[in-house]
Design an enzyme around this catalytic site. Structure first.
Site, PDB file in Angstrom:
ATOM      1  N   SER A 122      40.602  29.519  36.038  1.00 60.78           N
ATOM      2  CA  SER A 122      40.984  30.389  37.112  1.00 60.78           C
ATOM      3  C   SER A 122      41.211  29.507  38.373  1.00 60.78           C
ATOM      4  CB  SER A 122      40.107  31.598  37.487  1.00 60.78           C
ATOM      5  OG  SER A 122      38.705  30.893  37.627  1.00 60.78           O
ATOM      6  N   HIS A 143      47.056  31.312  32.673  1.00 61.09           N
ATOM      7  CA  HIS A 143      45.833  32.070  33.312  1.00 61.09           C
ATOM      8  C   HIS A 143      46.195  33.567  33.173  1.00 61.09           C
ATOM      9  CE1 HIS A 143      43.753  33.201  37.352  1.00 61.09           C
ATOM     10  NE2 HIS A 143      42.807  33.194  36.276  1.00 61.09           N
ATOM     11  N   GLU A 155      49.525  33.893  34.664  1.00 59.50           N
ATOM     12  CA  GLU A 155      50.094  32.784  35.544  1.00 59.50           C
ATOM     13  C   GLU A 155      50.255  31.482  34.948  1.00 59.50           C
ATOM     14  OE1 GLU A 155      46.882  32.205  38.539  1.00 59.50           O
ATOM     15  OE2 GLU A 155      48.445  31.907  40.282  1.00 59.50           O
ATOM     16  N   ASN A 193      44.676  33.300  42.691  1.00 64.73           N
ATOM     17  CA  ASN A 193      43.195  33.371  43.295  1.00 64.73           C
ATOM     18  C   ASN A 193      43.246  32.875  45.003  1.00 64.73           C
ATOM     19  OD1 ASN A 193      41.317  34.456  41.672  1.00 64.73           O
ATOM     20  ND2 ASN A 193      41.502  32.847  40.301  1.00 64.73           N
TER      21      ASN A 193
HETATM   22  N1  CAA Z   1      41.236  46.754  26.261  1.00 64.20           N
HETATM   23  C1  CAA Z   1      42.396  47.720  25.917  1.00 64.20           C
HETATM   24  N2  CAA Z   1      42.649  48.717  26.712  1.00 64.20           N
HETATM   25  C2  CAA Z   1      42.028  48.747  27.991  1.00 64.20           C
HETATM   26  C3  CAA Z   1      40.865  47.800  28.187  1.00 64.20           C
HETATM   27  C4  CAA Z   1      40.522  46.964  27.436  1.00 64.20           C
HETATM   28  N3  CAA Z   1      39.580  45.870  27.587  1.00 64.20           N
HETATM   29  N4  CAA Z   1      40.233  48.412  29.642  1.00 64.20           N
HETATM   30  C5  CAA Z   1      40.916  49.158  30.017  1.00 64.20           C
HETATM   31  N5  CAA Z   1      41.812  49.670  28.825  1.00 64.20           N
HETATM   32  C6  CAA Z   1      42.928  50.629  29.067  1.00 64.20           C
HETATM   33  C7  CAA Z   1      42.323  52.039  28.920  1.00 64.20           C
HETATM   34  O1  CAA Z   1      42.599  52.427  27.689  1.00 64.20           O
HETATM   35  C8  CAA Z   1      43.356  52.982  29.820  1.00 64.20           C
HETATM   36  O2  CAA Z   1      44.474  53.112  29.076  1.00 64.20           O
HETATM   37  P1  CAA Z   1      45.451  54.360  29.492  1.00 64.20           P
HETATM   38  O3  CAA Z   1      46.180  54.089  30.710  1.00 64.20           O
HETATM   39  O4  CAA Z   1      46.560  54.550  28.342  1.00 64.20           O
HETATM   40  O5  CAA Z   1      44.874  55.585  29.592  1.00 64.20           O
HETATM   41  C9  CAA Z   1      43.733  51.912  30.990  1.00 64.20           C
HETATM   42  O6  CAA Z   1      43.300  50.765  30.343  1.00 64.20           O
HETATM   43  C10 CAA Z   1      42.959  52.468  32.076  1.00 64.20           C
HETATM   44  O7  CAA Z   1      41.433  52.041  31.626  1.00 64.20           O
HETATM   45  P2  CAA Z   1      40.579  53.287  32.095  1.00 64.20           P
HETATM   46  O8  CAA Z   1      41.207  54.551  32.194  1.00 64.20           O
HETATM   47  O9  CAA Z   1      39.127  52.810  31.336  1.00 64.20           O
HETATM   48  O10 CAA Z   1      40.025  52.642  33.670  1.00 64.20           O
HETATM   49  P3  CAA Z   1      40.676  52.682  34.925  1.00 64.20           P
HETATM   50  O11 CAA Z   1      41.735  53.547  35.015  1.00 64.20           O
HETATM   51  O12 CAA Z   1      39.716  52.710  35.900  1.00 64.20           O
HETATM   52  O13 CAA Z   1      41.341  51.260  34.822  1.00 64.20           O
HETATM   53  C11 CAA Z   1      41.079  48.866  35.141  1.00 64.20           C
HETATM   54  C12 CAA Z   1      40.443  50.023  34.547  1.00 64.20           C
HETATM   55  C13 CAA Z   1      42.672  48.388  34.079  1.00 64.20           C
HETATM   56  C14 CAA Z   1      40.281  47.772  34.960  1.00 64.20           C
HETATM   57  C15 CAA Z   1      41.834  48.982  36.500  1.00 64.20           C
HETATM   58  O14 CAA Z   1      40.808  49.491  37.170  1.00 64.20           O
HETATM   59  C16 CAA Z   1      42.226  47.754  37.138  1.00 64.20           C
HETATM   60  O15 CAA Z   1      43.359  47.543  37.026  1.00 64.20           O
HETATM   61  N6  CAA Z   1      41.624  47.016  37.941  1.00 64.20           N
HETATM   62  C17 CAA Z   1      41.904  46.043  38.503  1.00 64.20           C
HETATM   63  C18 CAA Z   1      41.769  44.801  37.577  1.00 64.20           C
HETATM   64  C19 CAA Z   1      42.209  43.357  38.337  1.00 64.20           C
HETATM   65  O16 CAA Z   1      42.576  43.321  39.409  1.00 64.20           O
HETATM   66  N7  CAA Z   1      42.214  42.411  37.261  1.00 64.20           N
HETATM   67  C20 CAA Z   1      42.424  40.986  37.714  1.00 64.20           C
HETATM   68  C21 CAA Z   1      41.053  40.592  38.099  1.00 64.20           C
HETATM   69  S1  CAA Z   1      41.253  38.905  38.551  1.00 64.20           S
HETATM   70  C22 CAA Z   1      41.355  37.932  37.181  1.00 64.20           C
HETATM   71  O17 CAA Z   1      41.124  38.479  36.176  1.00 64.20           O
HETATM   72  C23 CAA Z   1      41.534  36.504  37.285  1.00 64.20           C
HETATM   73  C24 CAA Z   1      40.568  35.643  38.028  1.00 64.20           C
HETATM   74  O18 CAA Z   1      40.849  34.234  37.768  1.00 64.20           O
HETATM   75  C25 CAA Z   1      39.475  36.086  38.805  1.00 64.20           C
END
Ligand code: CAA
Length: 299
Positions: A122, A143, A155, A193
């Protein structure tokens, strides 16, 4: 699958590693998932199965697709043999420079000469990682974002010596996964990031200064800016130790005080309050429950 990179090895079976294995396996790549811990590999396969079940339940894939995806993955605890037939290796081990450099030295020794060595880091420099190999032109950043099966972005980070051919092949493989690859250059924090972490850090500074409470800060950003999670909940999701280490990379890399990590973030990491994975950060998490409540420290 349309990519010429058919054999993919993923190093590290944690959250990111199992997500990366999941998305390649769903597109019929032959995937070797490698970790030093047999228990971590077992947990990863169980998690992939659970996440595939979730997709079956949502009717995004069929039961047969799930079975086929799982059949595309084998596991291995020996890095040398795990990479021996790889066209593409994606390293997703713990975010530690020395560990990654060692893994890349070994991958370089044992992977076929024409294999591409990618890292899901990251924030660690791709150029620095590439420099410990004899094939810096074939080293690149890939990424992925968490949760990998859901998030559309890859990324793609070009190190100082990354070749056009390597870049094109990784862009093509990422598109083949149904992702949107975005090319960026190798500077601290890359793009994701460099922009995300100072926002999270500023949210923590605002909390520390008493500008607003945990839920208020998250509500402002969630409802006001249409972010799926507020910055404090997102910090818990990413892991506060990961957030701190990325802030430190930005701070050291640019030598600019605007990237200084919040003292509250530093303290929480020292106290072992790492967010969702430790059960508590800005919020408290109960195993098996989706409900979260603000941690007692911030009530
Ligand atoms: N595998 C498969 N599907 C998944 C899953 C997984 N691990 N996690 C969630 N899903 C699916 C669910 O089945 C659901 O599908 P539908 O839209 O078809 O219903 C959808 O994703 C949404 O999930 P939930 O309903 O359980 O929960 P939610 O609506 O609260 O969403 C979330 C959860 C997708 C995590 C959402 O909150 C989100 O997008 N959060 C922000 C995530 C983000 O910003 N990620 C980047 C982080 S930074 C990074 O990763 C890089 C770094 O270097 C730090």
């Amino acid at each position: 699958m349309t990519s010429s990179l058919t054999n993919v090895t993923v190093i590290g079976a944690g959250t990111m590693g199992n997500g990366i294995a999941h998305v390649f396996a769903m597109k019929n790549y032959t995937v070797v998932l490698c970790d030093i811990s047999e228990a971590a590999l077992e947990r990863a396969i169980a998690t992939i199965g659970k996440n595939l079940d979730r997709m079956v339940a949502k009717e995004k894939i069929s039961d047969e697709d799930k079975i086929a995806a799982l059949a595309n993955i084998t596991t291995n605890t020996d890095l040398a043999s795990a990479v021996s037939e790889a066209d593409l290796v994606v390293e997703a081990a713990t975010e530690n420079v020395d560990l990654k450099l060692n893994i890349f030295r070994k991958m370089d020794e044992h992977a076929p000469d024409d294999a591409i060595l990618a890292t899901n880091t990251s924030s660690i420099s791709i150029t620095k990682i590439a420099a410990v190999t004899k094939r810096p032109a074939q080293v690149i950043g890939m990424h992925f974002m968490n949760p990998v099966p859901v998030m559309k972005l890859v990324e793609v980070i070009r190190g100082y010596s990354t070749s056009d051919v390597t870049l094109d092949m990784v862009m093509e493989a990422s598109k083949d996964l149904g992702k949107i690859p975005t090319e960026v250059n190798d500077y601290p924090g890359f793009v994701a990031n460099r922009i995300l972490m100072p926002m999270i850090n500023e949210a923590i500074i605002s909390l520390h200064e008493g500008v607003a409470g945990v839920e208020e800060i998250d509500t402002v950003m969630q409802l006001g800016m249409a972010h799926p999670m507020g910055p404090l909940q997102l910090a818990d999701f990413i892991g506060l130790d990961v957030c701190l280490s990325i802030m430190n990379v930005l701070y050291d890399g640019f030598g600019n005080s605007k990237y200084a990590p919040s003292p509250l973030l530093v303290n929480m990491v020292s106290a072992g309050k790492l967010g969702r994975k430790s059960g508590e950060g800005f919020y408290k998490y109960e195993k098996g429950s989706k409900d979260i409540v603000v941690s007692d420290s911030f009530k």
